[in-house]
Write a protein that holds these residues in place. Structure first.
Motif, mmCIF file in Angstrom:
data_model
loop_
_atom_site.group_PDB
_atom_site.id
_atom_site.type_symbol
_atom_site.label_atom_id
_atom_site.label_comp_id
_atom_site.label_asym_id
_atom_site.label_seq_id
_atom_site.Cartn_x
_atom_site.Cartn_y
_atom_site.Cartn_z
ATOM 1 N N ASP A 474 47.279 37.355 50.036
ATOM 2 C CA ASP A 474 47.265 38.821 49.984
ATOM 3 C C ASP A 474 47.823 39.338 51.317
ATOM 4 O OD1 ASP A 474 46.830 41.525 49.821
ATOM 5 O OD2 ASP A 474 44.769 41.355 49.089
ATOM 6 N N ASP A 476 48.529 42.452 52.318
ATOM 7 C CA ASP A 476 48.063 43.751 52.819
ATOM 8 C C ASP A 476 46.765 43.641 53.611
ATOM 9 O OD1 ASP A 476 50.246 44.966 51.647
ATOM 10 O OD2 ASP A 476 49.210 45.219 49.723
ATOM 11 N N ARG A 477 45.873 42.719 53.262
ATOM 12 C CA ARG A 477 44.554 42.743 53.925
ATOM 13 C C ARG A 477 44.508 42.215 55.342
ATOM 14 N NH1 ARG A 477 40.072 42.108 49.202
ATOM 15 N NH2 ARG A 477 40.995 43.618 47.773
ATOM 16 N N PRO A 478 45.060 41.125 55.777
ATOM 17 C CA PRO A 478 45.653 40.004 55.014
ATOM 18 C C PRO A 478 44.623 38.900 54.813
ATOM 19 C CG PRO A 478 46.253 39.820 57.305
ATOM 20 C CD PRO A 478 45.331 41.013 57.205
ATOM 21 N N THR A 479 44.682 38.249 53.673
ATOM 22 C CA THR A 479 43.720 37.189 53.348
ATOM 23 C C THR A 479 44.424 36.072 52.587
ATOM 24 O OG1 THR A 479 43.083 38.310 51.295
ATOM 25 C CG2 THR A 479 41.731 38.734 53.233
ATOM 26 N N ARG A 532 40.049 35.505 55.911
ATOM 27 C CA ARG A 532 40.648 36.765 56.384
ATOM 28 C C ARG A 532 41.252 36.517 57.760
ATOM 29 N NH1 ARG A 532 39.496 41.044 59.578
ATOM 30 N NH2 ARG A 532 37.424 40.234 60.131
ATOM 31 N N THR A 535 44.118 40.482 62.757
ATOM 32 C CA THR A 535 45.303 41.322 62.932
ATOM 33 C C THR A 535 45.392 41.896 64.333
ATOM 34 O OG1 THR A 535 44.045 43.211 62.059
ATOM 35 C CG2 THR A 535 45.412 41.974 60.520
#
Length: 552
Positions: A474, A476-479, A532, A535
């Motif tokens: 993912d 966007d979260r990022p995960t 997760r 960032t």
């Protein structure tokens, strides 16, 4: 009389020829700012030779009257010659300032001063050519003295740049300085002996010296400004903060990196004690004698490594100190993270090995309970798990130590996962599917560190999966989600205290990096590990989570 006139004409003509030759040579270097200034000196000297021919050599004042219509006095050559010298030497001063690498503000101020003096001299001469007055001569003398003062500064700059800073061979600056002094002296000597012919004679000698300097020495190929400005540029571009203090410890200069580190402006701290920038006592004279750098933490949490060296003059006398401040915040954070990981592993191994020893002692005391092979196999598995834990920790520690944590960067997680799949799937026999959007992830960890963090998680998933492991990224979260089709939660609990051990170090490392690792067991779903990614770099060092070793 005829021979005397021929001599005067020959000297003036020779001065013009040498000046024109200088102009021709300098035209090759006209793209250089310093060359353009010296080119102006050659042009003005050539024009001055022509004007001197009109007003002094061709039976004055008849030649000037025939060419210009001006009825000039016989002493007009004094004003014309002095004005030419003022303009030419003023341009030479600009050359010297540029050659010596002065700042743009200094050069602009000097150019304005030279232009004002030159325009004033031209105006005075144009008004007083018909009949020189005492006031005009006095004003022209003032202009001459002002330019002479500037020439003295220029000569000092050239010589100091060569001798004091070692930025250029001494011969070139000496010849250039001699040319300026000879050019300046021509008007004075000609007036002193009342011999107009001395003015073009000195001008030809000055032009010849400039010509020798340009041809013989690499004036424009290796200007002193290049080396001086190069040193300044290196200091300005350094990532480390540089502070310059005098013998009394007062701040005299600093580079832009120091302004940013201490959140100050250069103008506001010059002249202040250098120790006022630090929250603790920092004495440059003491620092220079220390083998190890001083660690200082600023109010905003920035960790600095501070070293100092003496600044000496040409006679090796101490005139001040250079203090170098290196931002080691990231390095200190990595050291703390490595310390936490090491302490965590030590505590886990200490507790688990104590359990292994208790189990072995229990088996020895009660040899009738349990099969020996079964007990030995159980002890072997637990020891192997602990050995694997140490290896995983070392891998993560090495990735962190090798600059694995950086500022915001774009990371191709899919590429890292595919390499891990190729390395693990062959040995496990499990099918690994990767759902990757193909776009980079914004995170603070490097690909090498991500590989070290995910390897134990993916190995654990492959070791317990029935047939397949699914990985989803993912952005966007990022995960990163790693799901496997292993047995139910109740069955996994039967594996004992070491069931979740492969994830322990990865979880702790991620928490120190402002990330996280969690495990989900959806009803009638796949067991999923959710990683997760961080960032941003955590502003504070990690929390001491050593207690977690007893909870795994």
């Amino acid at each position: 009389m005829v021979s005397h006139t021929t001599l005067r004409l020959g000297i003036t003509a020779f001065a013009g020829i040498v000046a024109v030759a200088l102009v021709a040579i300098l035209l090759r270097h006209r793209e250089r700012a310093s060359a353009r200034s010296l080119l102006g000196v050659g042009v003005v000297t050539a024009v001055g030779s022509f004007l001197h021919l009109l007003v002094a050599d061709l039976t004055p004042p008849n030649a000037a009257l025939a060419v210009t219509g001006w009825d000039l006095e016989t002493t007009a050559w004094v004003m014309v010659g002095t004005t030419v010298v003022v303009i030419a030497d003023g341009l030479w001063v600009l050359f010297a300032f540029r050659y010596a690498g002065r700042s743009r503000c200094v050069i602009q101020a000097t150019a304005a001063t030279v232009a004002t003096i030159s325009l004033g001299a031209v105006s005075i001469t144009a008004v007083a050519l018909g009949g020189p007055t005492t006031l005009a001569l006095q004003l022209l003398t003032v202009a001459f003295l002002l330019v002479g003062f500037l020439v003295t500064i220029g000569v000092f700059l050239l010589v100091w740049t060569s001798i004091g800073q070692g930025a250029a061979p001494l011969q070139g600056p000496l010849v250039l300085s001699a040319g300026a002094i000879v050019l300046l002296s021509g008007s004075f000597v000609a007036q002193l002996f009342e011999r107009p012919v001395l003015l073009p004679a000195f001008s030809s000698l000055a032009s010849g010296l400039f010509l020798v300097a340009v041809v013989r020495y690499p004036v424009f190929e290796m200007p002193a400004a290049a080396r001086v400005l190069g040193r300044d540029r290196v200091v300005d571009e350094l990532a480390d903060g540089i502070l310059i203090a005098d013998r009394r410890g007062q701040l005299r200069d600093l580079n832009p990196a120091a302004e940013q580190l201490f959140d100050i402006s250069r103008a506001s701290v010059l002249g202040q004690p250098i120790g006022s920038l630090f929250p603790t006592t920092v004495d440059p004279s003491v620092l220079t004698g220390q083998a190890e750098p001083l660690r200082v933490e600023l109010a905003d949490g920035t960790a600095l490594s501070v070293t100092a060296d003496h600044v000496t003059d040409g006679r090796n006398r101490i005139v001040g100190s250079l203090v170098r401040c290196t931002d080691v915040t990231d390095r200190q954070r990595r050291e703390e993270q490595l310390t936490l990981l090491s302490r965590f592993v030590v505590e886990v191994i200490r507790g688990r090995m104590a359990g292994v020893a208790d189990e072995a002692e229990t088996y020895t005391a009660d040899s009738v309970s349990g099969e020996p092979a079964e007990v030995a196999d159980h002890l072997w598995k637990r020891t192997t798990n602990l050995t694997a834990l140490v290896a995983q920790t070392r891998s993560i520690e090495q990735a962190i130590a090798e600059n694995g944590i950086r500022s915001e960067q774009r990371l191709d997680a899919g590429s890292v996962l595919r390499e891990l799949r190729d390395a693990i799937a062959t040995g496990s026999g499990r099918q690994i599917e990767i759902d990757d959007p193909g776009t980079p992830i914004e995170t603070t960890i490097s690909p090498e560190l991500l590989d070290a963090l995910l390897e134990p998680v993916l190995e654990d998933a492959c070791a317990h999966a029935e047939a397949r492991v699914e990985i989803a990224v993912d952005r966007d979260r990022p995960t990163i989600r790693i799901a496997d089709d292993r047995a139910t939660l109740d069955d996994c609990r039967d594996h004992g205290r070491d069931a979740d051990l492969p994830l322990a170090v990865t979880r702790l490392a991620l928490e120190q990096l402002d990330g996280s690792l969690s495990v989900e067991w959806p009803p009638e779903g796949r067991r999923t590990v959710i990683v997760r990614l961080p960032t941003r770099v955590t502003p504070e060092p990690g929390r001491a989570l050593i207690e977690r070793g007893d909870e795994q």
